[in-house]
Design an enzyme around this catalytic site. Sequence first.
Site, PDB file in Angstrom:
ATOM      1  N   ASP A  78       0.856  -1.196   0.000  1.00 31.57           N
ATOM      2  CA  ASP A  78       0.000   0.000   0.000  1.00 31.57           C
ATOM      3  C   ASP A  78       0.888   1.241   0.000  1.00 31.57           C
ATOM      4  OD1 ASP A  78       0.801  -0.619   2.654  1.00 31.57           O
ATOM      5  OD2 ASP A  78      -0.860   0.523   3.505  1.00 31.57           O
ATOM      6  N   GLU A 139      -0.061  -1.012   5.858  1.00 29.17           N
ATOM      7  CA  GLU A 139       1.026  -0.487   6.694  1.00 29.17           C
ATOM      8  C   GLU A 139       0.861   1.006   6.872  1.00 29.17           C
ATOM      9  OE1 GLU A 139       4.847   1.054   8.083  1.00 29.17           O
ATOM     10  OE2 GLU A 139       3.856   1.608   6.232  1.00 29.17           O
ATOM     11  N   GLU A 168      11.933  -1.204   4.290  1.00 29.18           N
ATOM     12  CA  GLU A 168      11.588   0.231   4.297  1.00 29.18           C
ATOM     13  C   GLU A 168      12.797   1.045   3.831  1.00 29.18           C
ATOM     14  OE1 GLU A 168       8.812   1.759   4.795  1.00 29.18           O
ATOM     15  OE2 GLU A 168       7.540   0.277   5.781  1.00 29.18           O
TER      16      GLU A 168
HETATM   17 ZN   LIG Z   1       6.790   2.214   4.142  1.00 33.15          ZN
END
Ligand SMILES: [Zn+2]
Length: 382
Positions: A78, A139, A168
Amino acid sequence: MSKQPSNQADLTDPLPIAQALIRAKSVTPADDGAIGVVESALEQLGFTCTRLRFGPIENLYARRGTKGPHLCFAGHTDVVPPGDLAGWTVDPFAAEIRDGLLMGRGATDMKGGVAAFIAAVAQAGEVPGSISFLITGDEEADAVDGTVKVLGWMAEQGEIPDMALVGEPTSKAELGDTIKIGRRGSMNAAITIHGIQGHAAYPQRADNPVHRLVRVLHGLTAKPLDEGTDWFEPSSLQVTSFDVGNPATNVIPGVAKAKLNIRFNDLHTGASLSAMLKEALEREGARHELDISISGESFVTKPGPYVEALRRAVRAETGREPALDTGGGTSDARFIARYCPVAELGAVGTTMHKADESTPVEELRALSRLYARVIGEVMGGA
Ligand SMILES: [Zn+2]
């Protein structure tokens, strides 16, 4: 515009996978086929894929191999909304390449990272242990129906990995300059103190809650919560709001309120800090309310064989010596840390959540090679 990478050969190159992912308009909590892009690529690579739908959210768990060591790549498909389109010079969902940059929402956070995971697995080929993927569509928003629930399911199925890597965008200026091995915890508190309203000229007939609140806050801020630890900077308590809302000059108000945010290291927990606030208020002795919300506990994966393997992979791919860091906000790693060692290593994050989010194509490819080296290091320097 196809959402699927066109053929099997593409899977060692993260670019077409990242483009297919960006072309899915998976603005949280929508999926728009993003999880399907990951699923079909992993099926081609021999993974057994399990879709896990919780509430409105699509999630995916995929695994290849049955033996240890078991390395799990964790990430999300997402994205945050593009925001004001006037700020963009490209269509945020076209995945255009301009001057060597892959442009689009999620290019760094973190469709690029997910694509690099997949390409890394294709590059690594057969490995002795197991590789799995924990990919969520939840998330960026509430993170309620995503990683937490998939982990619960994994625990029930005996699928908890030996270690996990979250992709990330944690690099600061150059790829691999930072490995996040933990995060601080965060909590918010709202304090209300009740006194007795009265005339400012007759304070003996009133009970000033502002004075009481000032004393409480002074007690909480007069000395630092700690001096920091080996892996964390000192914890920080910040008064973020102090409200009386009294328009009169000659009235002692009846109520005073304040809000606090605490970012805390591994010397504290949400529970220990809640007890500290409660005690400070009870010591003051006035009628009060205390509302606490804990957004995340602190965690750290202390340097050991796993972190060393990540460091070796970064050095070999980039020539850089990565700094071990625990700064920044929270991520899904905080949930994974309850089950197994977890670290975060990914792209340079300077454009994440911004207009014209982008990642250099060559850096995306380097990231996939870096992850392939992580696989090699973790699988016993295979
Ligand atoms: Zn992220």
